[in-house]
Design a protein around this motif. Sequence first.
Motif, PDB file in Angstrom:
ATOM      1  N   ASP A  14       0.844  -1.209   0.000  1.00 27.86           N
ATOM      2  CA  ASP A  14       0.000   0.000   0.000  1.00 27.86           C
ATOM      3  C   ASP A  14       0.876   1.255   0.000  1.00 27.86           C
ATOM      4  N   THR A  15       1.866   1.265   0.875  1.00 30.02           N
ATOM      5  CA  THR A  15       2.750   2.424   0.999  1.00 30.02           C
ATOM      6  C   THR A  15       3.518   2.662  -0.293  1.00 30.02           C
ATOM      7  N   VAL A  16       4.057   1.580  -0.839  1.00 30.44           N
ATOM      8  CA  VAL A  16       4.874   1.693  -2.056  1.00 30.44           C
ATOM      9  C   VAL A  16       4.038   2.190  -3.236  1.00 30.44           C
ATOM     10  N   LEU A  17       2.847   1.626  -3.390  1.00 29.28           N
ATOM     11  CA  LEU A  17       2.025   1.972  -4.560  1.00 29.28           C
ATOM     12  C   LEU A  17       1.299   3.306  -4.402  1.00 29.28           C
ATOM     13  N   ALA A  18       1.316   3.849  -3.189  1.00 35.46           N
ATOM     14  CA  ALA A  18       0.695   5.161  -2.975  1.00 35.46           C
ATOM     15  C   ALA A  18       1.448   6.245  -3.740  1.00 35.46           C
ATOM     16  N   GLU A  19       2.732   5.977  -4.005  1.00 35.05           N
ATOM     17  CA  GLU A  19       3.540   6.957  -4.743  1.00 35.05           C
ATOM     18  C   GLU A  19       4.311   6.236  -5.846  1.00 35.05           C
ATOM     19  N   PRO A  20       3.655   6.007  -6.983  1.00 36.77           N
ATOM     20  CA  PRO A  20       4.319   5.293  -8.077  1.00 36.77           C
ATOM     21  C   PRO A  20       5.509   6.092  -8.619  1.00 36.77           C
ATOM     22  N   ALA A  21       6.428   5.388  -9.246  1.00 34.95           N
ATOM     23  CA  ALA A  21       7.614   6.036  -9.807  1.00 34.95           C
ATOM     24  C   ALA A  21       7.208   7.118 -10.805  1.00 34.95           C
ATOM     25  N   ASN A  22       7.817   8.282 -10.692  1.00 33.65           N
ATOM     26  CA  ASN A  22       7.584   9.333 -11.691  1.00 33.65           C
ATOM     27  C   ASN A  22       8.833   9.472 -12.569  1.00 33.65           C
ATOM     28  N   ASP A  23       8.727  10.320 -13.580  1.00 30.02           N
ATOM     29  CA  ASP A  23       9.825  10.439 -14.550  1.00 30.02           C
ATOM     30  C   ASP A  23      11.135  10.883 -13.900  1.00 30.02           C
ATOM     31  N   HIS A  24      11.010  11.761 -12.896  1.00 37.25           N
ATOM     32  CA  HIS A  24      12.219  12.242 -12.217  1.00 37.25           C
ATOM     33  C   HIS A  24      12.921  11.105 -11.467  1.00 37.25           C
ATOM     34  N   ASP A  25      12.120  10.289 -10.759  1.00 32.98           N
ATOM     35  CA  ASP A  25      12.688   9.133 -10.046  1.00 32.98           C
ATOM     36  C   ASP A  25      13.377   8.188 -11.027  1.00 32.98           C
ATOM     37  N   ILE A  26      12.683   7.909 -12.127  1.00 34.23           N
ATOM     38  CA  ILE A  26      13.219   6.959 -13.109  1.00 34.23           C
ATOM     39  C   ILE A  26      14.523   7.496 -13.706  1.00 34.23           C
ATOM     40  N   ASP A  27      14.553   8.798 -13.956  1.00 27.48           N
ATOM     41  CA  ASP A  27      15.771   9.417 -14.487  1.00 27.48           C
ATOM     42  C   ASP A  27      16.923   9.315 -13.482  1.00 27.48           C
ATOM     43  N   LEU A  28      16.635   9.604 -12.214  1.00 30.45           N
ATOM     44  CA  LEU A  28      17.677   9.504 -11.185  1.00 30.45           C
ATOM     45  C   LEU A  28      18.215   8.077 -11.075  1.00 30.45           C
ATOM     46  N   VAL A  29      17.299   7.108 -11.074  1.00 31.71           N
ATOM     47  CA  VAL A  29      17.720   5.702 -10.934  1.00 31.71           C
ATOM     48  C   VAL A  29      18.495   5.254 -12.166  1.00 31.71           C
ATOM     49  N   GLN A  30      18.066   5.737 -13.329  1.00 34.72           N
ATOM     50  CA  GLN A  30      18.802   5.404 -14.545  1.00 34.72           C
ATOM     51  C   GLN A  30      20.249   5.871 -14.441  1.00 34.72           C
ATOM     52  N   ARG A  31      20.439   7.058 -13.868  1.00 34.72           N
ATOM     53  CA  ARG A  31      21.810   7.565 -13.738  1.00 34.72           C
ATOM     54  C   ARG A  31      22.562   6.855 -12.614  1.00 34.72           C
ATOM     55  N   GLN A  32      21.846   6.445 -11.560  1.00 35.42           N
ATOM     56  CA  GLN A  32      22.507   5.680 -10.492  1.00 35.42           C
ATOM     57  C   GLN A  32      23.034   4.341 -11.011  1.00 35.42           C
ATOM     58  N   LEU A  33      22.204   3.676 -11.817  1.00 35.32           N
ATOM     59  CA  LEU A  33      22.542   2.325 -12.282  1.00 35.32           C
ATOM     60  C   LEU A  33      23.339   2.322 -13.580  1.00 35.32           C
ATOM     61  N   GLY A  34      23.238   3.419 -14.324  1.00 33.44           N
ATOM     62  CA  GLY A  34      23.867   3.465 -15.635  1.00 33.44           C
ATOM     63  C   GLY A  34      23.092   2.681 -16.680  1.00 33.44           C
ATOM     64  N   THR A  70      12.825  -8.115  -6.103  1.00 33.99           N
ATOM     65  CA  THR A  70      11.783  -7.080  -6.020  1.00 33.99           C
ATOM     66  C   THR A  70      12.293  -5.793  -5.377  1.00 33.99           C
ATOM     67  N   CYS A  71      13.118  -5.934  -4.339  1.00 34.16           N
ATOM     68  CA  CYS A  71      13.741  -4.771  -3.688  1.00 34.16           C
ATOM     69  C   CYS A  71      15.179  -4.684  -4.186  1.00 34.16           C
ATOM     70  N   TYR A  72      15.481  -3.624  -4.938  1.00 26.96           N
ATOM     71  CA  TYR A  72      16.775  -3.548  -5.628  1.00 26.96           C
ATOM     72  C   TYR A  72      17.527  -2.299  -5.179  1.00 26.96           C
ATOM     73  N   LEU A  73      18.746  -2.501  -4.712  1.00 27.75           N
ATOM     74  CA  LEU A  73      19.554  -1.392  -4.201  1.00 27.75           C
ATOM     75  C   LEU A  73      20.089  -0.546  -5.353  1.00 27.75           C
ATOM     76  N   THR A  74      19.873   0.767  -5.297  1.00 27.45           N
ATOM     77  CA  THR A  74      20.317   1.636  -6.389  1.00 27.45           C
ATOM     78  C   THR A  74      21.231   2.778  -5.924  1.00 27.45           C
ATOM     79  N   GLY A  75      21.119   3.201  -4.692  1.00 27.70           N
ATOM     80  CA  GLY A  75      21.917   4.333  -4.212  1.00 27.70           C
ATOM     81  C   GLY A  75      23.398   3.989  -4.304  1.00 27.70           C
ATOM     82  N   PRO A  76      24.187   4.781  -5.056  1.00 25.19           N
ATOM     83  CA  PRO A  76      25.598   4.423  -5.274  1.00 25.19           C
ATOM     84  C   PRO A  76      26.385   4.290  -3.972  1.00 25.19           C
TER      85      PRO A  76
END
Length: 188
Positions: A14-34, A70-76
Amino acid sequence: MTIDIAAKAKALVDTVLAEPANDHDIDLVQRQLGRYPRGMVAVGARCVCGRPLAVITRPVLPGGIPFPTTCYLTGPEAVKAASHVEAAGVMQQYNDMLASDEELKAAYEQAHNLYLAFRHELAGRLGDSEEHIEGTSAGGMPVRVKCLHALLAQSLVMGPGANPIGDLVLERVKDEFEPTVCRCTLDD
Ligand SMILES: [Zn+2]
């Protein structure tokens, strides 16, 4: 106990889906993971600054690829800290502790069950099949410690007490990484 786990998993989803990923989050994670974070549903844990630390990925990626982590670490900084603990040979210590400490062993099995319950709930909400990943969690659970990144990710997403080994990792690395102290170097 089973009901507790199901209820906890439901509340977490419930908590996780209350705030689905937005474009900014996806962009940040893309740069974290490359790389583009395929199947990213939401940010599961954030640094105090708001940047993602771990993401929630759906059980079936676009293209029909089953994805158990399902839970994937992204913070460098978090990724680096977990790698340092692995490189220091601490996984063997954790495996030895699991072999000799019945309480820890039971708590680790519970962490596995919570992981599966969380994904089951998520799969139900998203209409994803768990056919190819049923019973598979992450990080070596339920009996081995194989990837501290996955265990740390679960601890960050689900909070203290969810994964005893993830909690040990978090405690161990706090001079290098902790979610309440921003050491992020990624630009917005
Ligand atoms: Zn930060």
